[in-house]
Design an enzyme around this catalytic site. Structure first.
Site, PDB file in Angstrom:
ATOM      1  N   GLY A 170      47.903  26.235 -43.974  1.00 45.36           N
ATOM      2  CA  GLY A 170      47.261  27.843 -44.561  1.00 45.36           C
ATOM      3  C   GLY A 170      47.515  28.346 -45.534  1.00 45.36           C
ATOM      4  O   GLY A 170      49.084  28.046 -45.809  1.00 45.36           O
TER       5      GLY A 170
ATOM      6  N   ASP B 281      54.100  45.093 -42.153  1.00 44.68           N
ATOM      7  CA  ASP B 281      52.566  44.291 -42.806  1.00 44.68           C
ATOM      8  C   ASP B 281      52.186  44.057 -40.755  1.00 44.68           C
ATOM      9  O   ASP B 281      51.305  42.702 -41.237  1.00 44.68           O
ATOM     10  CB  ASP B 281      52.765  43.127 -43.157  1.00 44.68           C
TER      11      ASP B 281
HETATM   12  N1  ATP Z   1      54.619  29.313 -37.651  1.00 46.70           N
HETATM   13  C1  ATP Z   1      53.386  28.876 -38.079  1.00 46.70           C
HETATM   14  N2  ATP Z   1      52.698  27.961 -37.167  1.00 46.70           N
HETATM   15  C2  ATP Z   1      52.064  27.371 -37.298  1.00 46.70           C
HETATM   16  N3  ATP Z   1      51.112  27.536 -38.324  1.00 46.70           N
HETATM   17  C3  ATP Z   1      51.066  28.967 -39.017  1.00 46.70           C
HETATM   18  C4  ATP Z   1      52.265  29.960 -38.992  1.00 46.70           C
HETATM   19  N4  ATP Z   1      52.696  30.716 -40.387  1.00 46.70           N
HETATM   20  C5  ATP Z   1      51.849  31.007 -40.706  1.00 46.70           C
HETATM   21  N5  ATP Z   1      50.735  29.675 -40.201  1.00 46.70           N
HETATM   22  C6  ATP Z   1      49.098  29.432 -40.537  1.00 46.70           C
HETATM   23  O1  ATP Z   1      49.084  29.601 -41.838  1.00 46.70           O
HETATM   24  C7  ATP Z   1      48.460  30.612 -42.577  1.00 46.70           C
HETATM   25  C8  ATP Z   1      48.902  31.134 -43.359  1.00 46.70           C
HETATM   26  O2  ATP Z   1      50.180  32.454 -43.391  1.00 46.70           O
HETATM   27  P1  ATP Z   1      50.755  33.102 -43.772  1.00 46.70           P
HETATM   28  O3  ATP Z   1      51.367  34.051 -43.588  1.00 46.70           O
HETATM   29  O4  ATP Z   1      50.864  32.604 -45.634  1.00 46.70           O
HETATM   30  O5  ATP Z   1      48.458  34.066 -44.325  1.00 46.70           O
HETATM   31  P2  ATP Z   1      49.127  35.567 -43.883  1.00 46.70           P
HETATM   32  O6  ATP Z   1      49.641  35.641 -43.228  1.00 46.70           O
HETATM   33  O7  ATP Z   1      47.304  35.619 -44.273  1.00 46.70           O
HETATM   34  O8  ATP Z   1      49.602  35.939 -45.831  1.00 46.70           O
HETATM   35  P3  ATP Z   1      50.008  36.975 -45.736  1.00 46.70           P
HETATM   36  O9  ATP Z   1      50.927  37.981 -44.422  1.00 46.70           O
HETATM   37  O10 ATP Z   1      50.681  36.697 -47.148  1.00 46.70           O
HETATM   38  O11 ATP Z   1      48.676  37.540 -46.413  1.00 46.70           O
HETATM   39  C9  ATP Z   1      48.120  31.446 -41.137  1.00 46.70           C
HETATM   40  O12 ATP Z   1      47.074  31.544 -40.679  1.00 46.70           O
HETATM   41  C10 ATP Z   1      48.567  30.316 -39.736  1.00 46.70           C
HETATM   42  O13 ATP Z   1      47.474  29.455 -39.277  1.00 46.70           O
END
Ligand code: ATP
Length: 662
Positions: free
Chosen positions: A15, A139
């Site tokens: 993602g 956040d």
């Molecule tokens: N540790 C993890 N294991 C599996 N999937 C993950 C993990 N961390 C993130 N993801 C997947 O990656 C996607 C993107 O994560 P990210 O934290 O970048 O997104 P976000 O929280 O929407 O972004 P932001 O907080 O930067 O606005 C998530 O929706 C999740 O499905």
């Protein structure tokens, strides 16, 4: 598979968020990484290049390494490693096979009050652990809660895991989080963050209150057409209790959403209170449990020593109330774009639940081969000395501005105080029975470097909401058990009428991976189907009555003691300590005048050889002018006539000589 650093390989993207791309990866089989097995699957978040190119962030990344690595809790996604390679920054985490909570909510609708309370109790456990460690998330939102599964008493249950702690930490960079900016997501941001006031761990409790409301109603308590309107709602509006919300749960939410951070409960007491509520609002609750839930207000004790957010106003020497903050620095003003909602359709243009999408310019997917540029560490430019330069936009600001243009969620924003027409909020008086009890940190023992599950003892009451051996769980699906009456709090129709639930077809393997490699679905029936039953389902509650129009006096009028912020003289940044006064004053470093770059023509065309031609023509011109000047202003013509005469004489002499020989 592409390498990241010397230890990891990338497999596929999981993602993208505003701050980076998350990949499924694995530890290389031929290397040893402490705490992981060779070949183990991991999630690797590669921060965006703009972030990685920011010296502030790089420094922070390196400085906070040990804090991030030691943060260990069953409900926190474990950060295993931090990779710095040239301009590439990456966080290596445990992989969680399961959707994030935002997606789960979108796809399945809201939770029952019991399930929502139990889920948030675990999130509160994670917050309590991080606050003890001095880390405030800042956040908190459903997108940052990943849903794994855990087997409790032989039953698979949803296991929330809070993530993105590192990102909040990185955003603390002094060049990013200046005194009056906030990091967060408008729908979940606490009033003090929105206003640039000093922040503490209470901002996370506020975010937890918003999330809890959203989990059980399917929507957020403060809505608006655009981020600014949402922030204003946080400041000015009081949350309204949905008619179907059980009273004890509302007590918890209402206390979390107090405008005054000092009146919000600490994360430890929040966790305990939520379990008491979960045990007392179900149809099978015992009279004692019901009474305990009704008296939950007494458990909601504020944190006697809230964790301060480093880098927020109070820690930069400009602390104090709003009036003391140097609002009005035009060069830093960033106004969030108005939402694109059609008139009369609030919220249409701004989807607070939406997952953060790719950045403004839609860059191509991350190409590790291209991004893994080798750059000697010495080449990383050190952070510039002195205060952060305000005139040039910070890379984060550019990035987040682009994100905002796409209605992104995570924001670093700044608003002029005039943007807020918030009336002063007079929170209701604190309820009796809220003396500062020493909550202690029971339930959390930090074990640096230890894998998850170690060193964690559930706090008292942890099991209260979960099925105990020989005891019917409340709120969770019970095969073959018809709904029963009893208890003072009648659940809405359909609340306890859940079909038997087959265990979900996935397990968390080593490292959380699923054997099949696919993304599993969370257990069916965990949440309350929103369409079930005759009554008003939780997910479709009527919108709360809008808050009565209130006069919006200027804050200065409400607080006469505080002068308007613009008139406030800037706080002196560096004061010499008294013992240093005798020293001769040091000469301030002379500022070298900044050279403006030479303006270039917009329509530049490259003509090969043009420069050489121009030079030749110029030489010819100079020679011509010199020749004309010589001819007109020197006796050159006479010499030339003489030369001609000599030539003629010589020619005549030669001709005569030739003729005489004939
Ligand atoms: N540790 C993890 N294991 C599996 N999937 C993950 C993990 N961390 C993130 N993801 C997947 O990656 C996607 C993107 O994560 P990210 O934290 O970048 O997104 P976000 O929280 O929407 O972004 P932001 O907080 O930067 O606005 C998530 O929706 C999740 O499905």
């Amino acid at each position: 598979m592409r390498p990241v650093g010397s230890k990891y390989l990338l497999e596929e993207t999981l993602g993208r968020g505003a701050t980076g791309t998350v990949w499924r990866g694995r530890v290389r089989a031929d290397v040893e990484v402490p705490g992981t097995a060779p070949g183990q699957q991991v999630a690797i978040k590669i921060l965006r290049e703009e972030l990685a190119a920011d010296p502030d962030v790089v420094m922070r990344f390196l400085r906070e390494r040990s804090v991030l690595l030691r943060l260990t809790h069953p409900n926190i996604v474990k950060v295993r490693d931090l990779v710095v390679e040239g301009e590439l920054l990456a966080l290596v985490m445990d992989i969680v096979d399961g959707p994030d909570l935002a997606r789960y909510l979108r796809e399945n609708g809201p939770f029952s009050p019991i399930a929502g309370a139990l889920l948030m109790a675990q999130v509160a456990d994670a917050l309590a652990a991080s606050h003890v460690d001095g880390i405030v998330h800042r956040d908190l939102k459903p997108a940052n809660v990943l849903l794994a599964t855990a087997v409790v008493e032989g039953t698979e249950q949803m296991h929330p895991m809070l993530t993105d702690f590192g990102i909040a930490r990185l955003a603390d960079s002094p060049g990013i989080t200046r005194s009056h900016e906030f990091v967060g997501t408008p729908a979940y941001v606490a009033p003090e963050s929105a206003e640039g006031r000093p922040q503490t761990s209470a901002v996370d409790v506020y975010g937890a209150g918003i999330m809890l409301y959203e989990l059980v109603t399917g929507r957020q308590p403060f809505q608006g057409d655009n981020p600014l309107a949402i922030l204003q709602a946080h400041l000015a509006q009081e949350p309204q209790r949905p008619s179907t919300m059980p009273e004890p749960l509302w007590t918890v939410i209402e206390r979390c959403l107090r405008k005054d951070p000092a009146q919000r409960p600490g994360a430890v007491s929040l966790s305990r209170a939520l379990r008491v509520v979960a045990a007392g609002v179900g149809v099978h609750a015992s009279p004692a449990a019901v009474d305990a839930a009704l008296a939950v207000g007494a458990l909601l004790v504020p944190d006697p020593q809230p964790t301060a957010v480093r880098g927020s106003a109070d820690t930069e020497g400009q602390g104090g109330p709003l009036a003391g903050l140097p609002f009005g620095a035009e060069d830093r003003t960033q106004v969030l774009p108005a939402g694109q909602a059609a008139p009369g359709q609030p919220g249409q243009g701004y989807d607070p639940a939406a997952a953060t999408r790719v950045m403004g310019t839609q860059p191509p997917p991350y190409d590790p081969a291209a991004a893994t540029r080798v750059m000697p560490p010495a080449a990383v430019p050190p952070p510039p000395p002195g205060p952060p330069q305000a005139d040039a936009p910070h890379p984060w600001q550019s990035q987040l501005r682009a994100a905002r243009d796409r209605n992104q969620q995570t924001e670093i924003g700044y608003f002029e105080p005039e943007d807020f027409e918030a009336p002063p909020v007079a929170p209701p008086p604190f309820q009796a029975g809220q003396g500062h009890q020493q909550q202690g940190q029971q339930g959390y023992q930090q074990q640096p470097g230890h894998p998850q599950q170690q060193g964690y003892r559930p706090p008292q009451g942890y099991q209260q909401g979960y099925p105990q051996p020989g005891q019917q769980p409340q709120g969770y699906p019970q095969p073959g058990r018809p709904p029963q009456g009893g208890g003072r709090h009648q659940a809405p129709p359909g609340y306890a009428q859940r079909p038997p639930v087959a265990p979900p077809p996935y397990r968390t393997g080593p490292g959380g991976q699923q054997p099949g490699g696919g993304r599993p679905q969370p257990p069916a029936g965990y949440n309350q189907p929103s369409q079930q039953g005759q009554g008003q389902p939780y997910g479709q509650q009527p919108a709360p009555a809008p808050a009565p129009p209130q006069p919006a006096p200027r804050r200065a009028a409400a607080a006469p003691a505080a002068p308007p912020r613009r008139a406030e003289p800037p706080a002196p940044q560096h004061r010499e300590p008294p013992q240093r006064r005798a020293e001769p004053p040091r000469e301030a470093p002379r500022e070298t005048p900044r050279r403006e770059p030479r303006p270039r023509s917009r329509n530049r065309m490259y003509i090969p050889g043009l420069g050489c031609l121009k030079g030749c023509l110029m030489v010819l011109l100079v020679l011509a002018v010199a020749a004309v000047a010589l001819w007109n202003f020197t006796p050159l013509p006479e010499y030339w006539a003489n030369v001609q005469d000599w030539f003629t004489s010589a020619k005549d002499w030669a001709t005569g000589l030739f003729d005489s020989k004939k």
